[in-house]
Design a protein around this motif. Structure first.
Motif, mmCIF file in Angstrom:
data_model
loop_
_atom_site.group_PDB
_atom_site.id
_atom_site.type_symbol
_atom_site.label_atom_id
_atom_site.label_comp_id
_atom_site.label_asym_id
_atom_site.label_seq_id
_atom_site.Cartn_x
_atom_site.Cartn_y
_atom_site.Cartn_z
ATOM 1 N N ASN A 579 0.821 -1.212 0.000
ATOM 2 C CA ASN A 579 0.000 0.000 0.000
ATOM 3 C C ASN A 579 0.856 1.263 0.000
ATOM 4 O OD1 ASN A 579 -2.467 -1.413 0.103
ATOM 5 N ND2 ASN A 579 -2.184 -1.759 2.305
ATOM 6 N N SER A 580 2.172 1.115 0.030
ATOM 7 C CA SER A 580 3.051 2.280 0.057
ATOM 8 C C SER A 580 3.053 2.984 -1.285
ATOM 9 C CB SER A 580 4.482 1.843 0.399
ATOM 10 O OG SER A 580 4.531 1.237 1.658
ATOM 11 N N GLU A 581 3.457 4.259 -1.260
ATOM 12 C CA GLU A 581 3.681 4.959 -2.523
ATOM 13 C C GLU A 581 4.793 4.247 -3.268
ATOM 14 O OE1 GLU A 581 2.732 9.425 -2.748
ATOM 15 O OE2 GLU A 581 3.931 9.209 -0.917
ATOM 16 N N LEU A 582 4.669 4.186 -4.582
ATOM 17 C CA LEU A 582 5.582 3.370 -5.382
ATOM 18 C C LEU A 582 6.013 4.123 -6.629
ATOM 19 C CD1 LEU A 582 6.913 0.619 -6.192
ATOM 20 C CD2 LEU A 582 4.694 -0.021 -7.179
ATOM 21 N N LEU A 583 7.317 4.091 -6.900
ATOM 22 C CA LEU A 583 7.864 4.617 -8.147
ATOM 23 C C LEU A 583 8.669 3.510 -8.808
ATOM 24 C CD1 LEU A 583 8.641 6.928 -10.149
ATOM 25 C CD2 LEU A 583 10.627 7.339 -8.697
ATOM 26 N N VAL A 584 8.363 3.222 -10.066
ATOM 27 C CA VAL A 584 9.113 2.241 -10.842
ATOM 28 C C VAL A 584 9.867 2.972 -11.938
ATOM 29 C CG1 VAL A 584 8.992 0.182 -12.281
ATOM 30 C CG2 VAL A 584 7.430 0.444 -10.357
ATOM 31 N N ILE A 585 11.163 2.767 -12.033
ATOM 32 C CA ILE A 585 12.010 3.428 -13.029
ATOM 33 C C ILE A 585 12.588 2.367 -13.952
ATOM 34 C CG2 ILE A 585 14.024 4.908 -13.408
ATOM 35 C CD1 ILE A 585 13.661 5.988 -10.579
ATOM 36 N N ASN A 586 12.425 2.551 -15.251
ATOM 37 C CA ASN A 586 12.924 1.599 -16.240
ATOM 38 C C ASN A 586 14.310 2.015 -16.742
ATOM 39 O OD1 ASN A 586 13.004 -0.562 -17.949
ATOM 40 N ND2 ASN A 586 11.147 -0.037 -19.076
ATOM 41 N N ASN A 587 15.021 1.056 -17.386
ATOM 42 C CA ASN A 587 16.334 1.310 -17.998
ATOM 43 C C ASN A 587 17.311 1.905 -16.986
ATOM 44 O OD1 ASN A 587 15.341 0.450 -20.531
ATOM 45 N ND2 ASN A 587 14.460 2.470 -20.880
ATOM 46 N N VAL A 588 17.457 1.224 -15.853
ATOM 47 C CA VAL A 588 18.296 1.736 -14.775
ATOM 48 C C VAL A 588 19.756 1.871 -15.215
ATOM 49 C CG1 VAL A 588 18.681 -0.587 -13.825
ATOM 50 C CG2 VAL A 588 19.000 1.409 -12.375
ATOM 51 N N THR A 589 20.377 2.953 -14.780
ATOM 52 C CA THR A 589 21.814 3.160 -14.962
ATOM 53 C C THR A 589 22.400 3.539 -13.611
ATOM 54 O OG1 THR A 589 21.612 5.524 -15.414
ATOM 55 C CG2 THR A 589 21.452 4.014 -17.318
ATOM 56 N N THR A 590 23.720 3.539 -13.529
ATOM 57 C CA THR A 590 24.371 3.950 -12.286
ATOM 58 C C THR A 590 24.008 5.389 -11.949
ATOM 59 O OG1 THR A 590 26.214 2.434 -12.755
ATOM 60 C CG2 THR A 590 26.591 4.133 -11.094
ATOM 61 N N ALA A 591 23.911 6.230 -12.981
ATOM 62 C CA ALA A 591 23.607 7.651 -12.754
ATOM 63 C C ALA A 591 22.203 7.837 -12.166
ATOM 64 C CB ALA A 591 23.722 8.433 -14.063
ATOM 65 N N THR A 592 21.193 7.148 -12.734
ATOM 66 C CA THR A 592 19.830 7.291 -12.211
ATOM 67 C C THR A 592 19.737 6.719 -10.804
ATOM 68 O OG1 THR A 592 19.173 5.210 -13.249
ATOM 69 C CG2 THR A 592 18.750 7.207 -14.488
ATOM 70 N N ALA A 593 20.405 5.582 -10.575
ATOM 71 C CA ALA A 593 20.371 4.964 -9.239
ATOM 72 C C ALA A 593 21.055 5.856 -8.215
ATOM 73 C CB ALA A 593 21.043 3.591 -9.281
ATOM 74 N N LEU A 594 22.181 6.468 -8.595
ATOM 75 C CA LEU A 594 22.906 7.331 -7.657
ATOM 76 C C LEU A 594 22.096 8.580 -7.319
ATOM 77 C CD1 LEU A 594 25.429 7.925 -6.016
ATOM 78 C CD2 LEU A 594 26.461 8.921 -8.070
ATOM 79 N N ASP A 595 21.491 9.183 -8.338
ATOM 80 C CA ASP A 595 20.672 10.374 -8.086
ATOM 81 C C ASP A 595 19.515 10.039 -7.142
ATOM 82 O OD1 ASP A 595 19.947 13.258 -9.031
ATOM 83 O OD2 ASP A 595 18.077 12.124 -9.193
ATOM 84 N N THR A 596 18.849 8.907 -7.405
ATOM 85 C CA THR A 596 17.745 8.486 -6.535
ATOM 86 C C THR A 596 18.261 8.151 -5.142
ATOM 87 O OG1 THR A 596 16.614 7.574 -8.481
ATOM 88 C CG2 THR A 596 15.817 6.868 -6.324
#
Length: 854
Positions: A579-596
């Protein structure tokens, strides 16, 4: 069902390969209910893959194909690496490796050699009737010539008394094993002859100079001496594998006890009696430092049993040592499990159970853990006399290695823990090996720690798994978590979001995880490396199990980053159990993961992290809403591939007013999405455009792109768009773009000279002139046919401009004559541009296409 059963079996193999495990533990590992898992376990039991131990709880264990090496006490412990090398010496093609076993007298070199031979027979690298021939070189130390003749045999007349040819022991071991003990007593000449045999597979018996004996013999050598000081370098180089057996005093306490129990069990078998031995006797035996090692200990056990038997030969149960009320004793008979003994006595058991209770009562949220740490340290000080340096040193090594692999590299956690603290933790963990099958009530304490400190406990469980695959060890080891993380718990628990990275491949996800967690200096993300062919449901199983372990109700939000697949499907699957808020991100890269990860660490709001991720999402794709989209949308999904879907999307975006989102989907994903979701999921979807017909129980409009080319299909398409708020001129523009696109697609492989992108503009202009002159409205299908015909006609005219072989035609009716005259006028521009003349036959074909509309 077969696949599920196999998966359960694989889980047990991985998590508990050598130990007993109960039904509930298996159910939790598999993510299945207890009732379902019981069915699978019963099936595996019937198939002979599992054995079970009845009781409360019922325990299960993998049935192993018993290897002779399992006769070695410590085969999975201190001798594990030695057993691995011995197995290598057996199986390496074509005929294995020679191996030398070193170690002091009485440590079991001969016994290990026998097990190597038995394993070779079991694995069928040698035949069942192959021999193990043994020789102790020390027996011939003072007579090197006799030793040489015994080893290699001799020829008649080789020396006085050699009245006939005689084969040596090497010949007798042909196609089997030869064990040469005390190899350091071998004279230089015999060593040279032996390494020549190792090189060439042949040798000359004593007195033979012409005919060599060829043999296929596997060699095991043993010595109590230093190899470099006693053997020729050329000999040592030909024996590539070397194992060293530890002295009795250097074996872990649990293995020393098992060796002692085994010695008593042998005496129980010999005398057909049960022996009851006082703990003090056992403790004294474990401290045996005699030069004879295991052999010396076994002799001492024999003397103890013989002395007691002499005094009580008529008794079926014989006591050894001072026995008081059957306390602090161990009973051993011929059937005793030699590993079933606990050095922890009643006093230590009470102290340990009291420790669990005190910790349970004292632990509170936001504690600084000072009191609990002192409690643990005080307990360890009280039982310091149980410390086994060999066992502790082994655990110190495993602990440090696991800290580096799991905490440092994977989760980015750097412990502030001293060497003495590490030894204390290792001592605490070592107690598990002293309690045997003793059961302690730890469940409430574990649940409380997991409830208060879910992230720390999760990471600690991963650390314990790396140290040992024994589930009971992992459970027992939980109480030492406070010693390990006392200064880090607050930081680890400060992360209020759950982050997950999923990627296909052997290390893609974990590599990104390692970089991000280490740069953030904290456990931000868990990662799962997945097989290339993994399904969305299997991926979901990874996520569901992890979120369950993380206590879903405490999440401020969940962030799932993955490398490829359906955003919509991933989002909706996770939403089923969270039931938690959820964000799904596609095409993960190190840059997107680090920013998140940095934003998670800063504890930014879910909205702020989502907005930042959406900026990355322009190139990758994100989803944070339930449903196919959070705004009005049209889905485009073509069976021929995503490329065509993207082209149609482009034309729609360029033509329409963009009042709705255009979503392209893989055709397979669309089918699964329609099958797996209810009507509500498509509430904002206006309609679906495909290249084929799809059956669905949902109330959703699906239109085939090729039907749009027909009059009725176009009217339906136009109505759907108008009802969605679109203007008719925009719809007409879209239709023209699609006709142009499909014409180009249809003619580009058939035109040899003309550029289809150029000729289509000419064709559209010609068609428009016909429509304007005759005030006719053509449907899409007719236009498409007309476009393709005109495009190919123009190229035919260019290629055949000087060829007048077409059949002659005549235009007789007034209607035909008018069409001919109009066509001549319409084609004048294209004729002047390309310097050809459209012949009468081509105009007659145009008439056939259009005469119904004129």
């Amino acid at each position: 069902m077969t696949k599920a059963v196999d998966r359960v079996y694989e889980i047990i193999q991985k998590e508990s390969p050598d130990d007993w495990i109960d039904t509930q533990q298996i159910a939790e590992l598999a993510g299945l209910s207890r009732s379902v898992i019981s069915i699978y376990l019963s099936q595996l039991f019937k198939e002979g893959k599992l054995t079970k131990k009845t009781g409360r709880p019922v325990l299960w264990k993998i049935i192993q194909n018993d290897s002779p090496f399992k006769n070695l006490i410590g085969y999975a412990g201190s001798l594990k690496a030695i057993v691995k090398k011995c197995q290598e010496s057996i199986v390496y093609p074509p005929n294995g490796f020679p191996i030398v076993i070193t170690g002091p007298s009485g440590v079991g070199k001969s016994f290990l050699a026998r097990n190597i031979y038995e394993e070779a027979k079991k694995t069928q690298v040698i035949s069942e009737d192959a021999r193990l021939v043994t020789l102790n070189a020390a027996d011939y130390a003072n007579n090197p010539e006799l030793l040489s003749s015994v080893l290699f045999g001799y020829k008649k007349g080789a020396f006085t008394g050699a009245n006939e040819n005689k084969l040596g022991l090497i010949d007798q071991a042909d196609n089997g094993y030869f064990f040469l003990d005390e190899v350091h007593r071998l004279p230089k000449e015999s060593q040279e002859k032996l390494f020549s045999l190792l090189d060439l597979g042949k040798f000359y018996p004593l007195g033979e100079n012409n005919v060599a004996h060829k043999v296929n013999v596997r060699f095991i050598f043993a010595t109590t001496e230093n190899l470099d000081n006693t053997l020729l370098k050329t000999f040592i180089r030909r024996v590539p594998l070397h194992v060293s057996l530890p002295a009795f005093k250097d074996r872990p306490l649990t293995e020393r006890l098992s060796l002692i129990f085994n010695a008593f069990r042998q005496e129980a078998k010999r005398t057909n009696r049960k022996f009851v031995i006082a703990n003090k006797i056992l403790e004294k035996l474990t401290q045996n430092t005699d030069a004879g090692n295991v052999g010396a200990m076994e002799n001492e056990v024999k003397l103890l049993c013989a002395s007691a038997y002499t005094e009580h030969s008529n008794d079926k149960t014989i006591e050894i040592g001072q026995i008081e009320n059957n306390k602090n004793v161990i009973s051993i008979d011929a059937s005793t499990d030699i590993n079933n003994y606990s050095p922890l006595k009643d006093k230590e058991n009470r102290l340990l159970q009291g420790l669990f209770s005190d910790l349970l009562q004292s632990i509170r949220e936001k504690d600084d853990f000072t009191d609990q740490t002192l409690m643990l340290m005080k307990f360890l000080r009280k039982i310091q006399y149980l410390a086994d340096d060999n066992l502790i040193n082994s655990l110190v090594y495993k602990f440090k290695d696991s800290v580096k692999t799991i905490l440092n590299n994977k989760y980015g956690i750097k412990l502030a823990i001293s060497e003495s603290d590490i030894r204390q933790v290792a001592f605490g963990l070592s107690l598990y090996y002293l309690i045997s099958n003793q059961k302690f009530d730890m469940d409430k304490l574990i649940r409380k720690l997991e409830e208060l400190y879910p992230r720390t406990m999760y990471v600690y469980h991963q650390l314990l798994k790396e140290i040992s695959s024994d589930i009971n060890f992992q459970k027992f080891g939980v109480i030492w978590m406070l010693l390990v993380f006392q200064n880090k718990i607050k930081k680890i628990e400060s992360i209020q979001y759950t982050g997950i990275i999923l990627a296909h491949g052997n290390s893609t996800a974990t590599s990104i995880q390692s970089v991000v967690n280490n740069l953030c200096g904290n456990y931000i993300f868990e990662a799962f490396d997945m097989p290339i062919d993994v399904s969305i449901h299997e991926i979901n199983r990874y996520v569901q199990k992890y979120i369950k372990n993380q206590k879903d109700h405490q999440h401020k939000g969940i962030f799932v980053l993955f490398d490829m697949g359906s955003l919509t499907q991933m989002f909706s699957e996770i939403k089923k159990y969270s039931n938690s808020e959820l964000l799904v991100i596609n095409n993960v890269t190190t840059a997107t993961a680090l920013d998140t990860g940095i934003r998670i660490q800063r504890n930014d709001s879910f909205k702020e992290i989502t907005e930042a991720a959406n900026r990355f999402g322009r190139a990758s794709g994100t989803q944070y809403y339930e449903g196919l989209a959070d705004t009005s949308n049209i889905v485009v999904s073509c069976m021929s591939g995503v490329g065509l879907s993207e082209e149609i999307k482009r034309m729609m975006l360029e033509s329409l007013s963009n009042k709705f989102k255009i979503i392209t989907m893989d055709y397979k994903d669309l089918k699964q999405t329609l099958e797996n979701h209810e009507q509500k999921f498509f509430d904002k979807t206006k309609f679906v455009v495909t290249t084929t017909d799809i059956d669905t129980k949902l109330d959703i409009d699906i239109i085939n792109i090729y039907d749009i080319m027909e009059k009725d299909g176009y009217k339906r398409f136009e109505k759907l768009l108008v009802n969605s708020g679109e203007q008719r001129p925009n719809i007409e523009t879209l239709m023209n773009r699609m006709l142009k696109f499909f014409t180009i697609e249809g003619i580009k492989d058939r035109l040899q000279f003309l550029n289809p992108d150029v000729v289509i503009d000419e064709v559209q202009l010609i068609t428009k002139k016909y429509q304007d002159y005759y005030d006719m409205s053509l449907d899409g299908k007719t236009k498409l046919n007309l476009y393709m015909h005109l495009s190919l006609m123009i190229e035919r005219m260019l290629v055949n401009s000087r060829n007048d072989e077409n059949p002659s035609v005549s235009f007789e009716s007034e209607k035909e004559k008018e069409f001919y005259s109009v066509s001549r006028t319409i084609f004048k521009g294209i004729e002047m541009k390309y310097n050809f003349r459209v012949n009468d036959y081509e105009i007659s074909l145009m008439y056939q296409l259009l005469h119904f509309y004129i």
